[in-house]
Design an enzyme around this catalytic site. Structure first.
Site, short mmCIF file in Angstrom:
data_model
loop_
_atom_site.label_atom_id
_atom_site.label_comp_id
_atom_site.label_asym_id
_atom_site.label_seq_id
_atom_site.Cartn_x
_atom_site.Cartn_y
_atom_site.Cartn_z
N ASN A 90 47.29 25.98 -28.25
CA ASN A 90 46.60 26.68 -27.16
C ASN A 90 47.12 28.10 -27.01
O ASN A 90 48.30 28.38 -27.25
CB ASN A 90 46.79 25.92 -25.84
N VAL A 91 46.24 28.97 -26.57
CA VAL A 91 46.58 30.39 -26.45
C VAL A 91 46.63 30.80 -24.97
O VAL A 91 46.69 31.97 -24.65
CB VAL A 91 45.57 31.25 -27.24
N HIS A 106 49.00 29.26 -32.80
CA HIS A 106 47.71 29.97 -32.93
C HIS A 106 47.70 31.29 -32.14
O HIS A 106 46.62 31.82 -31.88
CB HIS A 106 46.55 29.08 -32.47
N CYS A 114 48.77 44.75 -33.70
CA CYS A 114 48.19 45.84 -34.50
C CYS A 114 47.89 45.30 -35.89
O CYS A 114 48.81 44.83 -36.59
CB CYS A 114 49.15 47.02 -34.59
N THR A 173 44.17 16.88 -28.66
CA THR A 173 43.66 17.65 -29.80
C THR A 173 42.80 16.75 -30.67
O THR A 173 43.08 15.56 -30.82
CB THR A 173 44.81 18.34 -30.59
P1 OAD Z 1 39.15 20.47 -29.62
O1 OAD Z 1 38.12 21.03 -28.69
O2 OAD Z 1 38.80 20.36 -31.06
O3 OAD Z 1 39.59 19.02 -29.14
C1 OAD Z 1 39.94 18.76 -27.81
C2 OAD Z 1 40.40 17.32 -27.71
O4 OAD Z 1 40.84 17.11 -26.37
C3 OAD Z 1 39.31 16.28 -28.00
O5 OAD Z 1 39.83 15.27 -28.84
C4 OAD Z 1 38.97 15.71 -26.61
O6 OAD Z 1 38.63 14.33 -26.65
C5 OAD Z 1 40.29 15.90 -25.89
N1 OAD Z 1 40.16 16.06 -24.43
C6 OAD Z 1 39.17 16.65 -23.72
N2 OAD Z 1 39.42 16.61 -22.41
C7 OAD Z 1 40.61 15.98 -22.27
C8 OAD Z 1 41.42 15.61 -21.14
N3 OAD Z 1 41.07 15.89 -19.88
N4 OAD Z 1 42.58 14.94 -21.38
C9 OAD Z 1 42.97 14.64 -22.66
N5 OAD Z 1 42.24 14.95 -23.74
C10 OAD Z 1 41.09 15.62 -23.56
O7 OAD Z 1 40.47 21.37 -29.41
P2 OAD Z 1 41.75 21.48 -30.36
O8 OAD Z 1 42.03 20.21 -31.05
O9 OAD Z 1 42.82 22.10 -29.54
O10 OAD Z 1 41.85 27.30 -32.99
O11 OAD Z 1 41.26 22.55 -31.41
C11 OAD Z 1 42.14 22.99 -32.42
C12 OAD Z 1 41.88 24.43 -32.75
O12 OAD Z 1 40.51 24.60 -33.09
C13 OAD Z 1 42.09 25.39 -31.60
O13 OAD Z 1 43.45 25.81 -31.46
C14 OAD Z 1 41.22 26.54 -31.96
C15 OAD Z 1 40.00 25.79 -32.46
O14 OAD Z 1 39.21 26.44 -33.38
C16 OAD Z 1 41.66 28.63 -33.06
O15 OAD Z 1 40.91 29.24 -32.33
C17 OAD Z 1 42.45 29.29 -34.13
#
Ligand code: OAD
Length: 229
Positions: A90-91, A106, A114, A173
């Site tokens: 997360n950012v 990330h 820059c 995630t």
């Molecule tokens: P995703 O949007 O791919 O996945 C979010 C996950 O959180 C899913 O598995 C949901 O089921 C779960 N979720 C949603 N609400 C929740 C809650 N209240 N409690 C627990 N779990 C919940 O997000 P990420 O896996 O973080 O990268 O995505 C990975 C990367 O893809 C990000 O860092 C970003 C994106 O492209 C960049 O931008 C470089």
């Protein structure tokens, strides 16, 4: 010696703080094309569009508050007798707002980079295209976010932590983005147990030894209490 715990967090841990996830229904990647806003090529084509996307997210993150899941991880990091390493995709800075330390693989919305000289500085809430770098003065300021096609940050340090941990936990995630999606295998290879805490089953649920299913604000504090109390 007390167990070492490595925790990977994703957008799901911040969902209940009001920040959208990427791949859930109506998530960020349903509203924006990754190629346009999250690649170096997209930034080269239309920097104003990319800045608008991250400016909106920066403003939103700046007013977001950590939820009980972030607070519970901060408590675990403070009170666990062994080491607790939080690695976040997360950012948004919510781990720090809750009082924890995290490795940002990330990047961070609060930081500008820059593209020419690699200098980093605190990003203003609104970045604009062509803004000069305070170190080299070239008009090459960009958000300090790792885009698709770029190498995530701190990978050597993260891999060393994975290879020396006893427990690996993944929270909120989807397991669709590598290298983070492969961390569970690396930790298992080193002999660690693993647990996934998520709202629903993820792409990689089967790789974990144990699971807690539900909203992060409920399952994370309960899991931390199990460990500490
Ligand atoms: P995703 O949007 O791919 O996945 C979010 C996950 O959180 C899913 O598995 C949901 O089921 C779960 N979720 C949603 N609400 C929740 C809650 N209240 N409690 C627990 N779990 C919940 O997000 P990420 O896996 O973080 O990268 O995505 C990975 C990367 O893809 C990000 O860092 C970003 C994106 O492209 C960049 O931008 C470089």
């Amino acid at each position: 010696m007390a167990d070492k715990i490595v925790i990977l967090t994703g957008a799901g841990i911040s969902a209940e703080s009001g920040l959208g996830t990427f791949r859930d229904e109506g998530g960020l990647w349903a509203q924006h094309r990754i190629e346009d806003v999250a690649t170096p090529e997209g930034f080269a084509r239309d920097p104003a569009l990319v800045h608008r996307f991250y400016n909106a997210r920066r403003v939103q993150a700046a007013s977001a508050l950590p939820n009980p899941a972030h607070a519970a991880l901060a408590r675990l990091q403070r009170d666990w007798p062994g080491e607790v390493v939080i690695v976040t995709q997360n950012v948004d800075g919510l781990h720090e707002k809750a009082g924890a330390r995290a490795i940002h693989m990330h990047g961070e919305l609060s930081c500008a980079l820059c593209a020419a000289c690699g200098h980093r500085w605190t990003a203003p809430l609104e970045m604009s295209p062509g803004a000069p770098c305070p170190a080299c003065n070239r008009p090459t300021a960009r958000p300090d976010i790792v885009w698709f096609g770029e190498m995530p940050y701190h990978m050597d340090e993260i891999e060393a932590h994975l290879l020396s941990c006893d427990l690996f936990a993944s929270i909120g995630t989807s397991g669709q983005v590598y290298p983070a999606a492969g961390f569970v295998q690396e930790a298992a290879y080193a002999g660690a147990r693993s647990i996934e805490l998520n709202l629903a089953e993820s792409e990689i649920s089967r790789a974990f030894d144990d699971h807690r299913t539900g909203p992060a604000s409920e399952v994370v504090p309960a899991w931390v209490s199990e460990l500490l109390d």
